[in-house]
Design a protein around this motif. Structure first.
Motif, PDB file in Angstrom:
ATOM      1  N   UNK A 103       5.600   6.208   7.715  1.00  0.00           N
ATOM      2  CA  UNK A 103       5.275   5.234   6.798  1.00  0.00           C
ATOM      3  C   UNK A 103       6.273   4.118   6.720  1.00  0.00           C
ATOM      4  N   UNK A 104       7.390   4.226   6.843  1.00  0.00           N
ATOM      5  CA  UNK A 104       8.466   3.231   7.177  1.00  0.00           C
ATOM      6  C   UNK A 104       8.210   2.277   8.234  1.00  0.00           C
ATOM      7  N   UNK A 105       7.784   2.929   9.382  1.00  0.00           N
ATOM      8  CA  UNK A 105       7.291   2.133  10.537  1.00  0.00           C
ATOM      9  C   UNK A 105       5.972   1.212  10.260  1.00  0.00           C
ATOM     10  N   UNK A 106       5.053   1.877   9.521  1.00  0.00           N
ATOM     11  CA  UNK A 106       3.648   1.377   9.152  1.00  0.00           C
ATOM     12  C   UNK A 106       4.236   0.142   8.336  1.00  0.00           C
ATOM     13  N   UNK A 107       5.149   0.452   7.470  1.00  0.00           N
ATOM     14  CA  UNK A 107       5.378  -0.713   6.495  1.00  0.00           C
ATOM     15  C   UNK A 107       6.136  -1.826   6.986  1.00  0.00           C
ATOM     16  N   UNK A 108       6.896  -1.410   8.204  1.00  0.00           N
ATOM     17  CA  UNK A 108       7.393  -2.672   8.665  1.00  0.00           C
ATOM     18  C   UNK A 108       6.498  -3.422   9.417  1.00  0.00           C
TER      19      UNK A 108
ATOM     20  N   UNK B 121       0.164 -12.150   1.699  1.00  0.00           N
ATOM     21  CA  UNK B 121       0.618 -11.634   0.766  1.00  0.00           C
ATOM     22  C   UNK B 121       0.326 -10.347   0.315  1.00  0.00           C
ATOM     23  N   UNK B 122      -1.025 -10.049   0.604  1.00  0.00           N
ATOM     24  CA  UNK B 122      -1.390  -8.743   0.465  1.00  0.00           C
ATOM     25  C   UNK B 122      -0.938  -7.673   1.336  1.00  0.00           C
ATOM     26  N   UNK B 123      -0.718  -7.942   2.714  1.00  0.00           N
ATOM     27  CA  UNK B 123      -0.278  -7.531   3.813  1.00  0.00           C
ATOM     28  C   UNK B 123       1.233  -7.052   3.426  1.00  0.00           C
ATOM     29  N   UNK B 124       2.054  -7.920   2.877  1.00  0.00           N
ATOM     30  CA  UNK B 124       3.435  -8.016   2.632  1.00  0.00           C
ATOM     31  C   UNK B 124       3.793  -6.943   1.499  1.00  0.00           C
ATOM     32  N   UNK B 125       2.764  -6.805   0.366  1.00  0.00           N
ATOM     33  CA  UNK B 125       2.661  -5.904  -0.647  1.00  0.00           C
ATOM     34  C   UNK B 125       2.454  -4.647   0.066  1.00  0.00           C
ATOM     35  N   UNK B 126       1.273  -4.330   0.740  1.00  0.00           N
ATOM     36  CA  UNK B 126       1.230  -3.051   1.239  1.00  0.00           C
ATOM     37  C   UNK B 126       2.317  -2.451   2.106  1.00  0.00           C
ATOM     38  N   UNK B 127       3.047  -3.528   2.934  1.00  0.00           N
ATOM     39  CA  UNK B 127       4.208  -2.953   3.589  1.00  0.00           C
ATOM     40  C   UNK B 127       5.212  -2.390   2.534  1.00  0.00           C
TER      41      UNK B 127
ATOM     42  N   UNK C 247       8.572   1.413  -0.332  1.00  0.00           N
ATOM     43  CA  UNK C 247       9.460   1.816  -1.537  1.00  0.00           C
ATOM     44  C   UNK C 247       8.725   3.098  -2.193  1.00  0.00           C
ATOM     45  N   UNK C 248       7.549   3.297  -2.201  1.00  0.00           N
ATOM     46  CA  UNK C 248       7.210   4.630  -2.545  1.00  0.00           C
ATOM     47  C   UNK C 248       7.435   5.223  -3.976  1.00  0.00           C
ATOM     48  N   UNK C 249       7.950   4.410  -4.909  1.00  0.00           N
ATOM     49  CA  UNK C 249       8.172   4.848  -6.273  1.00  0.00           C
ATOM     50  C   UNK C 249       7.123   4.445  -7.084  1.00  0.00           C
ATOM     51  N   UNK C 250       6.665   5.108  -8.096  1.00  0.00           N
ATOM     52  CA  UNK C 250       5.475   4.974  -8.918  1.00  0.00           C
ATOM     53  C   UNK C 250       5.589   3.442  -9.898  1.00  0.00           C
ATOM     54  N   UNK C 251       7.054   3.330 -10.261  1.00  0.00           N
ATOM     55  CA  UNK C 251       7.054   2.032 -10.923  1.00  0.00           C
ATOM     56  C   UNK C 251       6.756   0.689  -9.975  1.00  0.00           C
ATOM     57  N   UNK C 252       7.552   1.016  -8.757  1.00  0.00           N
ATOM     58  CA  UNK C 252       7.334  -0.149  -7.809  1.00  0.00           C
ATOM     59  C   UNK C 252       5.970  -0.284  -7.475  1.00  0.00           C
ATOM     60  N   UNK C 253       5.160   0.662  -7.311  1.00  0.00           N
ATOM     61  CA  UNK C 253       3.806   0.679  -6.673  1.00  0.00           C
ATOM     62  C   UNK C 253       3.118  -0.075  -7.827  1.00  0.00           C
ATOM     63  N   UNK C 254       3.376   0.360  -9.075  1.00  0.00           N
ATOM     64  CA  UNK C 254       2.732  -0.304 -10.183  1.00  0.00           C
ATOM     65  C   UNK C 254       3.046  -2.037 -10.282  1.00  0.00           C
ATOM     66  N   UNK C 255       4.365  -2.285 -10.235  1.00  0.00           N
ATOM     67  CA  UNK C 255       4.663  -3.364 -10.042  1.00  0.00           C
ATOM     68  C   UNK C 255       3.781  -4.303  -8.905  1.00  0.00           C
ATOM     69  N   UNK C 256       3.745  -3.910  -7.885  1.00  0.00           N
ATOM     70  CA  UNK C 256       2.900  -4.247  -6.687  1.00  0.00           C
ATOM     71  C   UNK C 256       1.799  -4.459  -6.967  1.00  0.00           C
TER      72      UNK C 256
END
Length: 115
Positions: free
Chosen positions: A11-16, A54-60, A65-74
């Motif tokens: 997930x970290x590599x895909x996010x990068x 921007x959507x690709x940046x947010x998906x990355x 990040x993978x926390x629920x609060x961060x995912x909600x904000x994204x």
């Protein structure tokens, strides 16, 4: 040591990779804003590749990040971006057309000519 990557490592590599792709696409959109000759071309560069970047940046970021609060904000940022960019492009295009900054000979269909 294990030979493979864990799920978090993948997930970290895909996010990068998504972060890099989004940054490059946003850079291309910025270059298009500077290089394109007229308002409608610049409007296209300001909305389509920039929003996808921007959507690709947010998906990355979501994969990193993978926390629920961060995912909600994204998700809220993505929703706001998707809802405001097309409206802004429409308003810029219409204002450019009405102020005479659009070369009407370049238009295939001029739907506003009768108004």
């Amino acid at each position: 040591m294990s030979a493979g990557l864990s799920a978090g490592g993948v997930a970290d590599w895909a996010g990068g990779i998504l972060l890099l792709a989004g940054a490059l696409l946003s850079l291309v959109a910025g270059i298009g804003l500077v290089r394109f000759p007229d308002t409608l071309d610049r409007m296209h560069a300001a909305t389509k590749p920039q929003v996808l970047g921007v959507l690709l940046l947010l998906a990355g970021l979501a994969l990193r990040l993978r926390t629920p609060s961060d995912l909600g904000m994204l998700a809220l940022v993505a929703l706001f971006q998707l809802s405001t960019a097309p409206v802004a492009a429409q308003m810029i295009g219409r204002a450019a057309y009405r102020s005479g900054r659009v070369d009407r000979t370049l238009l295939d269909v001029d739907e506003l000519a009768g108004r």
